[in-house]
Design an enzyme around this catalytic site. Structure first.
Site, PDB file in Angstrom:
ATOM      1  N   ARG A   1      -0.567   9.016  -3.898  1.00 18.06           N
ATOM      2  CA  ARG A   1      -0.520   9.377  -2.243  1.00 18.06           C
ATOM      3  C   ARG A   1      -0.291   7.770  -1.824  1.00 18.06           C
ATOM      4  O   ARG A   1      -1.095   6.782  -2.062  1.00 18.06           O
ATOM      5  CB  ARG A   1      -1.667  10.134  -2.080  1.00 18.06           C
ATOM      6  CG  ARG A   1      -1.528  11.427  -2.363  1.00 18.06           C
ATOM      7  CD  ARG A   1      -0.481  12.334  -1.571  1.00 18.06           C
ATOM      8  NE  ARG A   1      -0.300  13.663  -1.976  1.00 18.06           N
ATOM      9  CZ  ARG A   1       0.260  14.147  -2.800  1.00 18.06           C
ATOM     10  NH1 ARG A   1       1.049  13.407  -3.719  1.00 18.06           N
ATOM     11  NH2 ARG A   1       0.156  15.697  -3.114  1.00 18.06           N
TER      12      ARG A   1
ATOM     13  N   GLU B   1       5.592   9.233   5.342  1.00 17.57           N
ATOM     14  CA  GLU B   1       6.877   9.797   4.730  1.00 17.57           C
ATOM     15  C   GLU B   1       7.740  10.435   5.509  1.00 17.57           C
ATOM     16  O   GLU B   1       7.317  11.353   5.931  1.00 17.57           O
ATOM     17  CB  GLU B   1       6.326  10.345   3.458  1.00 17.57           C
ATOM     18  CG  GLU B   1       5.707   9.602   2.390  1.00 17.57           C
ATOM     19  CD  GLU B   1       5.231  10.328   1.067  1.00 17.57           C
ATOM     20  OE1 GLU B   1       5.440  11.558   0.975  1.00 17.57           O
ATOM     21  OE2 GLU B   1       4.434   9.676   0.243  1.00 17.57           O
TER      22      GLU B   1
ATOM     23  N   HIS C   1       9.243   9.760  -2.579  1.00 18.24           N
ATOM     24  CA  HIS C   1       8.348  10.590  -3.265  1.00 18.24           C
ATOM     25  C   HIS C   1       9.128  11.731  -4.300  1.00 18.24           C
ATOM     26  O   HIS C   1       9.282  12.998  -3.991  1.00 18.24           O
ATOM     27  CB  HIS C   1       7.480  11.356  -2.167  1.00 18.24           C
ATOM     28  CG  HIS C   1       6.087  11.965  -2.419  1.00 18.24           C
ATOM     29  ND1 HIS C   1       5.378  12.221  -1.746  1.00 18.24           N
ATOM     30  CD2 HIS C   1       6.008  12.581  -3.693  1.00 18.24           C
ATOM     31  CE1 HIS C   1       4.253  12.856  -2.170  1.00 18.24           C
ATOM     32  NE2 HIS C   1       4.786  13.127  -3.668  1.00 18.24           N
TER      33      HIS C   1
END
Ligand code: 8YV
Length: 329
Positions: A235, A264, A283
């Site tokens: 993360r 993000e 991601h």
């Protein structure tokens, strides 16, 4: 009839399985995830929530959904869900562990190899027409084999990364809350500092918690070897990005590859994107066709079990809600 909200589009197989079970399925159809206010409205009369990383599911969202019995996260990490709030309300929280470990480890290893062998930056140079005459001292990379990999967080994904590293003749160290049985020949070290000092590559696989937020900051980068590279597929907030930028520009570490960032998506003008020794992916560690389908089906199984009054197969708070679980009422 149970009503289920899916906050992003999903695989047809997953939707079909929910429909065949007789559920009413609402799929958020907008190009972007629902914002917080939209989520508050959308959950009003749902029984099950199939959520994603972009949804902040807190106590207020749960209170806006008085019938909500089960929440499943599309992913193994569920830091976007307030589990304490769910416990108080007897709502089951589920995730999709295991099935994505190998894909995530594959990507972590791909990033490690890209940084080590420079497959992230040298092709750009070739495309720019800058491939010069043969020079034995040019374009030098770092070996993978016989280098030391430090794994932070030896869970399922960390174990899969260790397995891959063993195949490349790497020496593997790991730091974890508790010592595990020997994982693919990996050696336990009792402090993060020691792992950082000894590793040529550091790969992060710990969950995001208050304790791991900012785990990698300027002090930690100073401990790493100047030739070392950081890989983050867990993360974004685990890494202090300003400190990372400083470490990369000051030459305190040699490179970083991030699958996850804060925020993000990372803005296109972010300083980290100006650096040749920083590789950023959007991601996608679990994003293979096979794995994402398995994750979707696991979400469906979690929700359907809960709505049928059974314990979902991957419930993370079963012990905490065994006395007040709404799925049992
Ligand atoms: C998910 C992830 O794709 O499993 C996780 O924790 O980060 C990814 O696999 C992401 O969370 C999207 O919901």
């Amino acid at each position: 009839m149970s009503k289920i909200l899916i906050t992003r589009r999903t695989f047809q197989e997953a939707e079909d399985k929910l429909l065949q079970a007789g559920s009413e399925v609402v799929i958020w159809g907008e190009p972007d995830s629902p914002g917080y206010e939209e989520l508050l409205k959308e959950v009003r009369d749902i029984d099950g929530l199939y959520a994603h990383i972009t949804n902040q599911v807190d106590g207020a969202v749960m209170d806006a959904a008085p019938n909500l019995k089960v929440i499943t996260e599309f992913g193994v990490g569920y830091d976007n869900i307030d589990v304490d709030a769910a416990n108080k309300r007897g709502i089951a929280v589920c995730n999709t562990p295991g099935i994505l470990s190998e894909s995530t480890a594959d990507e972590a290893f791909a990033l490690l190899m890209a940084m080590g062998r420079r497959t992230h930056d040298l092709p750009q140079l070739v495309k720019r027409g800058e491939w010069g005459d043969f020079d034995p001292l040019a374009y030098l990379a770092s070996d993978i084999h016989h280098k030391t990999l430090g794994i932070v967080g030896m869970g399922r994904i960390g174990g899969e990364v260790a397995k891959r590293a063993a195949g490349f003749n790497m020496k593997v160290l790991y730091y974890n809350r508790n010592k595990r049985d020997e994982e693919f020949g990996a050696t336990y070290v009792s402090s993060l500092d020691e792992l950082l000092q000894r590793s040529d590559y550091v790969s992060l696989h710990n969950p995001l918690t208050p304790e791991t937020t900012g785990l990698m900051g300027s002090e930690q980068f100073k401990l790493m070897k100047k030739s070392a590279m950081l890989i983050n597929t867990t993360r974004g907030p685990v890494v202090d990005q300003e400190a990372l930028y400083d470490a990369l520009t000051a030459g305190e570490i040699a490179g970083a590859a991030l699958d996850v960032t804060v925020p993000e998506p990372i803005p296109a003008d972010h300083p980290l994107l100006t650096l040749d020794n920083c590789l950023i992916m959007p991601h996608v560690a679990s994003a293979t066709d096979d794995t994402r389908l398995k994750m979707a089906m696991m979400c469906v199984d979690n929700v359907l079990a809960g709505l049928a009054g059974d314990w979902p197969p991957y419930c993370v708070n079963r012990d905490q809600i065994s006395d007040n679980a709404r799925i049992k009422q």
